[in-house]
Write a protein that holds these residues in place. Structure first.
Motif, short mmCIF file in Angstrom:
data_model
loop_
_atom_site.label_atom_id
_atom_site.label_comp_id
_atom_site.label_asym_id
_atom_site.label_seq_id
_atom_site.Cartn_x
_atom_site.Cartn_y
_atom_site.Cartn_z
N THR A 73 0.89 -1.13 -0.02
CA THR A 73 -0.10 0.00 0.11
C THR A 73 0.91 1.37 -0.08
OG1 THR A 73 -1.79 -1.28 1.28
CG2 THR A 73 -1.81 1.34 1.10
N LEU A 74 1.75 1.06 0.89
CA LEU A 74 2.88 2.39 0.98
C LEU A 74 3.91 2.49 -0.38
CD1 LEU A 74 3.84 2.19 4.79
CD2 LEU A 74 1.71 3.67 3.57
N ALA A 75 3.84 1.55 -1.05
CA ALA A 75 5.07 1.64 -2.11
C ALA A 75 4.79 2.55 -3.18
CB ALA A 75 5.12 0.07 -2.98
N ASP A 76 3.53 3.00 -3.40
CA ASP A 76 3.27 4.13 -4.40
C ASP A 76 3.26 5.54 -3.81
OD1 ASP A 76 3.17 2.08 -6.27
OD2 ASP A 76 1.22 1.81 -6.19
N VAL A 77 3.37 5.55 -2.48
CA VAL A 77 3.09 6.78 -2.18
C VAL A 77 4.55 7.60 -1.94
CG1 VAL A 77 2.38 8.05 0.34
CG2 VAL A 77 1.20 6.07 -0.24
N ARG A 78 4.41 8.99 -2.20
CA ARG A 78 5.49 9.75 -2.64
C ARG A 78 5.96 10.55 -1.50
NH1 ARG A 78 6.93 8.62 -7.60
NH2 ARG A 78 5.67 8.55 -9.23
N ASP A 79 4.59 10.81 -0.56
CA ASP A 79 5.07 11.89 0.59
C ASP A 79 5.13 11.19 1.93
OD1 ASP A 79 5.25 14.17 2.19
OD2 ASP A 79 3.23 14.67 1.87
N GLU A 80 6.07 11.67 2.67
CA GLU A 80 6.17 11.00 3.95
C GLU A 80 4.98 11.25 4.97
OE1 GLU A 80 9.23 11.11 7.92
OE2 GLU A 80 10.15 11.11 5.83
N ARG A 81 4.56 12.47 4.80
CA ARG A 81 3.43 12.79 5.79
C ARG A 81 2.24 12.06 5.31
NH1 ARG A 81 3.25 13.80 10.21
NH2 ARG A 81 1.38 12.82 10.64
N VAL A 82 2.01 11.59 4.12
CA VAL A 82 1.04 10.72 3.87
C VAL A 82 1.21 9.38 4.28
CG1 VAL A 82 -0.16 9.72 2.03
CG2 VAL A 82 0.59 12.15 1.59
N VAL A 83 2.50 8.77 4.24
CA VAL A 83 2.89 7.68 4.92
C VAL A 83 2.45 7.43 6.46
CG1 VAL A 83 4.65 5.91 5.46
CG2 VAL A 83 4.50 7.05 3.29
N ARG A 84 2.94 8.52 7.13
CA ARG A 84 2.63 8.65 8.61
C ARG A 84 0.96 8.59 8.84
NH1 ARG A 84 6.67 9.39 11.68
NH2 ARG A 84 9.04 10.11 10.82
N ASP A 85 0.12 9.48 8.02
CA ASP A 85 -1.04 9.56 8.11
C ASP A 85 -1.64 8.38 8.03
OD1 ASP A 85 -0.80 12.24 8.72
OD2 ASP A 85 -1.63 13.01 6.62
N LEU A 86 -1.43 7.45 6.88
CA LEU A 86 -2.09 6.22 6.59
C LEU A 86 -1.70 5.24 7.69
CD1 LEU A 86 -1.22 5.85 2.81
CD2 LEU A 86 -3.27 6.05 3.44
N VAL A 87 -0.63 5.19 8.21
CA VAL A 87 -0.20 4.18 9.28
C VAL A 87 -1.03 4.66 10.62
CG1 VAL A 87 1.64 3.08 10.76
CG2 VAL A 87 2.01 3.60 8.40
N GLU A 88 -0.88 5.99 10.83
CA GLU A 88 -1.56 6.12 12.04
C GLU A 88 -3.23 6.13 11.98
OE1 GLU A 88 -0.40 10.15 12.28
OE2 GLU A 88 1.45 9.91 13.32
N GLY A 89 -3.78 6.33 10.64
CA GLY A 89 -5.07 5.85 10.58
C GLY A 89 -5.49 4.44 10.85
N LEU A 90 -4.46 3.61 10.25
CA LEU A 90 -4.78 2.01 10.44
C LEU A 90 -4.63 1.77 11.98
CD1 LEU A 90 -4.66 -0.81 9.45
CD2 LEU A 90 -2.27 -0.58 9.20
#
Length: 125
Positions: A73-90
């Motif tokens: 899921t995270l492989a295509d994400v380009r922004d670190e903030r988005v990665v953090r938001d996705l993991v925190e949401g999970l």
């Protein structure tokens, strides 16, 4: 004495006369599943097979699957903030699940270490 013919019967009769029922797919072949045991959910199972729909998972199992698929899921994400938001949401959804009453056998889902996920994401880029 004249026979009564409903609108539907007339439509079917006219379609037959025009040959609209000739050479339909499956004509002359047995209907699948007619000889087998009765299954009231036959149409749902057929739809799921045709449309390649996965059966719904219980919430805990769906979250476990989401955790397992997190690197993809995270492989295509380009922004670190988005990665953090996705993991925190999970993680928030996992914590929300833990607060609900459990129906059936409890399934534990561990939260994801945000920093470790970000480090793995950076390494994969």
């Amino acid at each position: 004495m004249e026979r009564y013919e409903s609108w539907v019967d007339r439509q079917v009769r006219e379609a037959q006369e025009q040959g609209k029922f000739d050479d339909l797919p499956g004509a002359g072949k047995p209907i699948p599943g007619v000889g087998g045991p009765h299954d009231p959910d036959w149409w749902v199972k057929g739809l799921m097979e045709r449309e390649q729909i996965s059966p719904p998972l219980p919430p805990a199992m769906a979250l476990r699957k989401e955790v397992a698929e997190l690197p993809q899921t995270l492989a295509d994400v380009r922004d670190e903030r988005v990665v953090r938001d996705l993991v925190e949401g999970l993680n928030q959804r996992i914590l929300d699940l833990r607060r609900r009453p459990v129906a059936g056998r409890p399934v534990f889902v561990a939260t994801v270490d945000v920093e470790a996920a970000v480090t793995d994401w950076r390494r994969g880029r």
